[in-house]
Scaffold this active site. Structure first.
Site, PDB file in Angstrom:
ATOM      1  N   ALA A 174       0.867  -1.192   0.000  1.00 43.44           N
ATOM      2  CA  ALA A 174       0.000   0.000   0.000  1.00 43.44           C
ATOM      3  C   ALA A 174       0.896   1.233   0.000  1.00 43.44           C
ATOM      4  O   ALA A 174       2.105   1.137   0.219  1.00 43.44           O
ATOM      5  CB  ALA A 174      -0.887   0.007   1.248  1.00 43.44           C
ATOM      6  N   LYS A 175       0.337   2.372  -0.267  1.00 44.39           N
ATOM      7  CA  LYS A 175       1.072   3.643  -0.146  1.00 44.39           C
ATOM      8  C   LYS A 175       0.041   4.756  -0.133  1.00 44.39           C
ATOM      9  O   LYS A 175      -1.040   4.614  -0.708  1.00 44.39           O
ATOM     10  CB  LYS A 175       1.993   3.829  -1.355  1.00 44.39           C
TER      11      LYS A 175
END
Ligand code: NAD
Length: 508
Positions: A174-175
């Site tokens: 994720a980011k």
């Protein structure tokens, strides 16, 4: 492949290696579809109240107010300086003050002539891309930076999916972050922004769902705000500390996490140097970016006897052929309260050179540890180094990569080189689950062993030399011919991810 106005997006570029590796191993078509686009793309907005500001007048405009009497402020420290030259006007600055304002302009001795600008509510665009969770909870950094976009976060989130698989930690990718220049906002505003981010996103995060960590423009302090907001009012809040990693060690962070990414970069460089029988003592190093990753890597390499000959960041470059005094540079950038941009510019222990000249400095190793797409084809043509060790995420463009290959400059790709951060994040998360505290020596020893093992597997895939040693096993992972090291890293990631889909199956 998706293109925007016929132009390749950052995400398309970033996914090229994925497609190449997927073709090479004949990735299952359904797995390919699962991985080609993120699971979720969250875009949302956070609003906060901005304080009043003192905004400096230009020289000409200030001239028109030259006869405004200087105001005296007893609590002048309540004026919080910002990197853009403005000051945040905290109300307590007005206590016992003697002020003169004319048409909203004030003269503050030793500081200048300012227009008082009213604060108020502001809205900021926020993102969280959850790319894949087949191997474990979504995991990835939070970036506060002015140049972020959905496309960039998609690319960085996918990178996290590959990285967690290569590092063999039980997480997905994720980011996210906020489009903001954090240097132009007060500490309290950044705190409120971090709290609002979690307030809005809380239902999608958790120690077994999505676990943020620091990235560009964020730090352990911001992780503490985020943890507080997430756990506030929860009955068993101490069980939820693993909701973020990269926390201060005093509140559940891990020893060694602050320097873990830099430490991992150095471990990879050591492996490279060992194979080539090149001593690191006396080696000449260039570092781009002197934040968490760049400064940590520089400090560790310096302590090992390497020479950091030039450092470039967003605001300048310093160069000293005999090697910079790294502890003094760290002090200049990170401990001097007047250095508001946290930049190497103005460091007295080196000569200022242009960014153009930085790339041309003769050295053994370049550690890019700033932003993406810095090593373009042009830059790669100019480099005079033997190795690029990617501390940053995505620092090399496709063109840059091609040139590096042609020029036989070695690359340790980001997905393995900077995996030290997420590896120690996993150790932090484990310690939080078990309510344990590990020593720094223990953390570093585990990190080094893990990185060396996965580095060796990637190297074997690149050389097409499957083997089993006491420390690693690359049998069944090679593709039957040598491949470039970036593709090799993705091959390892995809084989590990694909196993989950194929063995666990699909729900329908
Ligand atoms: P940071 O905010 O602490 O530091 C960023 C540095 O990059 C600063 O020195 C800044 O001046 C410099 N910079 C920004 N724009 C620049 C430009 N255009 N040219 C030159 N320098 C520029 O960030 P960080 O946490 O050290 O992250 C640096 C890189 O490492 C990022 O690509 C990040 O995604 C990656 N990374 C970080 C971690 C981590 O644990 N912090 C883990 C893995 C990867």
């Amino acid at each position: 492949m998706t293109t925007r106005n016929g132009k390749r997006t950052i995400y398309d570029e970033a996914m090229q290696t994925f497609h190449r590796a997927a073709d090479l191993i004949g990735l299952d078509p359904r797995v390919r579809l699962e991985l080609e686009e993120p699971d979720f793309e969250h875009i949302f907005y956070v609003t906060i109240e901005i304080h009043d500001r003192l905004v400096p007048l230009g020289a000409e405009e200030a001239q028109a107010f030259r006869d405004v009497h200087p105001s005296s402020m007893k609590a002048a420290d309540a004026l919080e300086p910002l990197a853009n030259g403005s000051f945040v006007l905290h109300r307590r600055a007005l206590l016992e003050s003697d002020l003169e304002l004319r048409r909203g302009v004030i003269h503050i001795p030793q500081r200048g002539v300012f227009r008082v600008e009213k604060g108020g509510p502001r809205r900021f665009k926020a993102y969280r891309i959850q790319h894949n969770q087949v191997r474990g909870p979504y995991k990835g950094g939070i970036r506060f930076h002015k140049d972020v976009s959905l496309d960039l976060f998609k690319a960085l989130a996918a990178d996290m999916t590959w990285k967690t698989a290569i590092a063999e930690v039980p997480f997905g990718g994720a980011k996210g972050g906020i489009k903001i220049d954090p240097f132009n906002y007060s500490r309290e505003e950044i705190e409120h922004l971090s709290l609002r981010y979690v307030y809005k996103f809380k239902r999608f995060m958790g120690p077994f769902l999505d676990i943020p960590a620091p990235d560009v423009g964020t730090n352990p302090e911001i992780m503490a705000y985020m943890m507080r907001q997430f756990t506030d009012g929860e009955r068993e809040h101490h069980k939820l500390r693993g909701v973020v990693t990269g926390k201060d060690v005093r509140i559940g962070g891990s020893e060694g996490r602050l320097h873990a990414t830099g430490q991992g970069v150095v471990c990879c460089i050591e492996e490279w140097a060992r194979e080539r029988e090149r001593p690191l003592e006396g080696a000449r190093i260039l570092v781009q970016g002197f934040g968490n990753v760049g400064a940590s890597a520089a400090e560790i390499l310096h302590a090992m006897g390497a020479r950091i000959v030039a450092v470039n960041d967003a605001h300048g470059t310093v160069h000293r052929d005999e090697g910079l005094d790294v502890p003094a540079l760290v002090h200049h950038v990170h401990q001097d309260p007047t250095n508001l941009r946290r930049t190497v510019a103005g460091f007295p222990g080196g000569a200022a050179i242009s960014k153009d000249d930085f790339w041309r400095v003769d050295a053994d190793i370049l550690v890019p540890a700033a932003l993406g797409e810095e090593i373009t084809g042009d830059v790669a043509e100019r480099l005079r180094v033997r190795l690029v060790a990617e501390g940053a995420n995505g620092p090399t463009t496709r063109d840059g990569d091609r040139v590096l290959q042609t020029r036989r400059i070695d690359v340790i790709p980001d997905v393995i080189c900077n995996a030290g951060g997420v590896t120690v994040s996993y150790y932090e998360w484990l310690q939080n689950q078990r309510l344990e505290r590990w020593t720094e020596a223990d953390v570093n020893a585990r990190l080094a062993a893990a990185l060396r093992k996965n580095y060796a597997i990637v190297r074997d895939i690149a050389r097409d030399r499957p083997q089993r040693t006491a420390h690693h096993d690359s049998r069944g992972l090679c593709v039957g011919r040598p491949v470039d090291v970036r593709t090799a890293a993705l091959v390892l990631a995809l084989r590990r991810i694909e196993a989950h889909y194929l063995l666990e199956g699909f729900s329908q």
